[in-house]
Write an enzyme that holds these catalytic residues in place. Structure first.
Site, PDB file in Angstrom:
ATOM      1  N   PHE A 148       0.826  -1.035  -0.008  1.00 20.98           N
ATOM      2  CA  PHE A 148      -0.093  -0.079  -0.087  1.00 20.98           C
ATOM      3  C   PHE A 148       0.918   1.225  -0.049  1.00 20.98           C
ATOM      4  CE2 PHE A 148      -2.765   2.964   1.715  1.00 20.98           C
ATOM      5  CZ  PHE A 148      -4.113   2.795   1.273  1.00 20.98           C
ATOM      6  N   ASP A 220       2.188  -4.806   8.880  1.00 22.85           N
ATOM      7  CA  ASP A 220       0.900  -4.154   8.581  1.00 22.85           C
ATOM      8  C   ASP A 220      -0.288  -5.014   8.682  1.00 22.85           C
ATOM      9  OD1 ASP A 220      -1.282  -2.474   7.832  1.00 22.85           O
ATOM     10  OD2 ASP A 220      -0.012  -0.952   6.865  1.00 22.85           O
ATOM     11  N   TYR A 245     -10.840   0.635  10.654  1.00 20.60           N
ATOM     12  CA  TYR A 245     -12.187   1.263   9.863  1.00 20.60           C
ATOM     13  C   TYR A 245     -12.341   0.231   8.963  1.00 20.60           C
ATOM     14  CZ  TYR A 245      -8.361   3.474   7.214  1.00 20.60           C
ATOM     15  OH  TYR A 245      -7.207   3.853   6.694  1.00 20.60           O
ATOM     16  N   LYS A 246     -11.428  -0.868   8.664  1.00 23.44           N
ATOM     17  CA  LYS A 246     -11.706  -1.667   7.441  1.00 23.44           C
ATOM     18  C   LYS A 246     -12.658  -2.952   8.275  1.00 23.44           C
ATOM     19  CE  LYS A 246      -7.910   0.039   4.811  1.00 23.44           C
ATOM     20  NZ  LYS A 246      -6.359  -0.016   4.601  1.00 23.44           N
ATOM     21  N   ARG A 394     -12.469  -5.140  -7.064  1.00 20.31           N
ATOM     22  CA  ARG A 394     -12.109  -5.708  -5.450  1.00 20.31           C
ATOM     23  C   ARG A 394     -13.270  -5.941  -4.868  1.00 20.31           C
ATOM     24  NH1 ARG A 394      -8.404  -2.770  -1.233  1.00 20.31           N
ATOM     25  NH2 ARG A 394     -10.131  -1.145  -1.285  1.00 20.31           N
TER      26      ARG A 394
HETATM   27  C1  LIG Z   1      -5.687   0.970   4.469  1.00 19.10           C
HETATM   28  C2  LIG Z   1      -4.214   1.175   4.683  1.00 19.10           C
HETATM   29  C3  LIG Z   1      -3.655   2.153   5.359  1.00 19.10           C
HETATM   30  C4  LIG Z   1      -4.188   3.313   5.574  1.00 19.10           C
HETATM   31  O1  LIG Z   1      -3.344   4.275   6.341  1.00 19.10           O
HETATM   32  P1  LIG Z   1      -3.987   5.421   7.163  1.00 19.10           P
HETATM   33  O2  LIG Z   1      -2.965   5.951   7.735  1.00 19.10           O
HETATM   34  O3  LIG Z   1      -4.918   4.917   8.088  1.00 19.10           O
HETATM   35  O4  LIG Z   1      -4.825   6.252   5.842  1.00 19.10           O
HETATM   36  C5  LIG Z   1      -2.161   1.790   5.581  1.00 19.10           C
HETATM   37  N1  LIG Z   1      -1.562   0.800   5.195  1.00 19.10           N
HETATM   38  C6  LIG Z   1      -2.235  -0.187   4.482  1.00 19.10           C
HETATM   39  C7  LIG Z   1      -1.620  -1.268   3.922  1.00 19.10           C
HETATM   40  C8  LIG Z   1      -3.380  -0.031   4.146  1.00 19.10           C
HETATM   41  O5  LIG Z   1      -4.396  -1.235   3.421  1.00 19.10           O
END
Ligand SMILES: *Cc1c(COP(=O)(O)O)cnc(C)c1O
Length: 433
Positions: A148, A220, A245-246, A394
């Protein structure tokens, strides 16, 4: 592709026998929507509305500043962390719910690099030169190019700020990781389930590989927490971060989490040393002294209303367990793959997500040359997934509120759109897709 003998009635029969089916009532989902985007923003737990009302009207409106103590606002990052811990294989006192995933990753990476710069993790001091290089000489963070983007950006930002030769090394596949873990590598930073493909790494094996090479392993769990069973202690991971939030259904922009195992807490040193991480924040001392334990991962005042709603999401998980969730998740994703491949055969769809259960998260991604247009048409008909470049549609499956009949109905709409070519290849892109 072969035709399927699965019917909608068979899907309904599976729902009738599904032990998790009653949990759907713990969520408010609008009529006419099949929600397959809980991997991006989880649905709203029914309890969240009343909780938000109570926090705003009573705790804030009536009780005012007394609520920092009386309503437990001050302790919330730790209390919620303790409630989240069992979902990720962590212990009480090791998790804080705070800040964003990006910020928590920054803290974890900074602390991991500092531990290495100081000579490496205590338990491996006997082996001062794994892979031919001292921990203190290592300057490289290894991660995947497909990670990500914010994870890569944060690692690069930290490296640039530290100077002294710190840098990020990107690998193009998991097969390149062993070679990338050379004597320069200080930290292996991986996302456990890939946001785009839904591919799941073997956390225990890769952590073992990192340790054998003299590196620390930072994970992560953004697309893993609440989606797949996790055992951070069993894998002997060093640090972890993730989203609420996921799959944890904490609400839009809900604070993220950070895990620091007890064995690293005394050495956990990061540059965002705000007053909430102080041992005695209300002593108002001019010198910073870190809190004992996980408290030192905190920085400043937290968004209380948002934080309070995270608890509503976590409560739902206490009515079940991750093994039951995983069993249904695999059943849902298997069913979706089978129905798409049989009922939509002949259309240019390509499965991106691994078929192998051990390598799969809780989403299914398919490519289509007009993926964006097809997804836009799906959403217009109430089947909400999302789109990620390049060409990827997705579909996230949240076992807490997704039924087997939902899977059937979603594929039915997809088949209809594809068979009739009922999508606009010139559909305008929106800012958030
Ligand atoms: C959704 C996601 C994020 C989101 O990061 P925020 O700082 O909360 O916006 C970070 N890393 C990964 C791998 C994600 O899937």
């Amino acid at each position: 592709m072969t035709d399927t003998n699965i019917t909608r009635a068979a899907c309904q029969a599976r729902d009738a026998a599904d032990p998790l089916a009653p949990l759907r009532d713990r969520f408010d989902l609008p009529a006419g929507v099949i929600y397959l985007d809980g991997n991006s923003l989880g649905a709203r737990p029914r309890a969240a509305l009343a909780r938000a009302q109570d926090v705003v009207a009573r705790e804030w409106g009536t009780d005012l500043i007394r609520s920092w103590n009386d309503a437990g606002w001050f302790d919330m990052p730790r209390r919620l962390g303790d409630r989240l811990a069992p979902l990720i294989g962590a212990h009480a006192g090791e998790v804080a719910v705070t800040d964003t995933t990006s910020l928590n990753l920054f803290k974890a990476l900074a602390a991991a690099l500092r531990i290495q710069a100081n000579g490496g993790a205590g338990e491996r001091r006997g082996d001062a030169f794994p892979n031919g290089r001292r921990a203190s000489e290592r300057r490289v963070i290894v991660t995947e190019r497909s990670n990500f983007p914010t994870d890569i950006y944060m690692a690069e930002g930290l490296s640039r700020w530290l100077q002294q030769g710190y840098r990020v090394r990107l690998v193009d596949s998991v097969d390149e990781i062993p070679a990338a873990l050379d004597g320069d590598c200080a930290v292996l930073m991986l996302t456990h389930v890939n946001y785009r493909t839904g591919h799941q790494h073997d956390m225990a094996a890769l952590t073992r590989l990192a340790h054998a090479a003299g590196a620390l392993a930072v994970w992560d769990l953004a697309h893993s927490a609440g989606a797949v069973p996790l055992d951070l202690h069993g894998a002997n991971a060093d640090f972890a971060v993730g989203c609420t939030y996921k799959y944890l259904n904490g609400g839009p922009g809900a604070p993220a989490f950070i895990w620091v195992p007890r064995r690293h807490q005394a050495a956990f040193d990061h540059p965002l040393s705000g007053w909430w991480g102080h041992a005695a924040p209300f002593a108002m001392a001019s010198a910073f002294a870190p809190s004992e334990g996980i408290g030192r991962a905190l920085c400043g005042t937290q968004p209380v209303v948002s934080l309070a709603l995270v608890e509503c999401g976590l409560e739902v998980f206490e009515a079940t367990n991750m093994d039951a969730i995983r069993a249904k998740s695999l059943a849902l994703t298997d069913l979706f793959i089978e129905l798409v491949e049989s009922r939509c055969a002949g259309h240019p769809l390509g499965l991106v997500t691994p078929r192998e259960h051990a390598r799969r998260g809780s989403q299914v991604s398919f490519t289509h040359p007009h993926g964006y247009a097809v997804m836009t048409a799906l959403i217009a008909r109430g089947v909400i997934g999302d789109y990620r470049e390049p060409e990827i549609m997705r579909f996230g499956f949240t076992p807490l509120y997704t039924s087997f009949a939902d899977v059937w109905d979603a594929v039915d709409v997809l088949k209809d759109i594809l068979d009739r070519g009922a999508y606009d290849v010139n559909a305008a892109r929106s800012a958030v897709t």
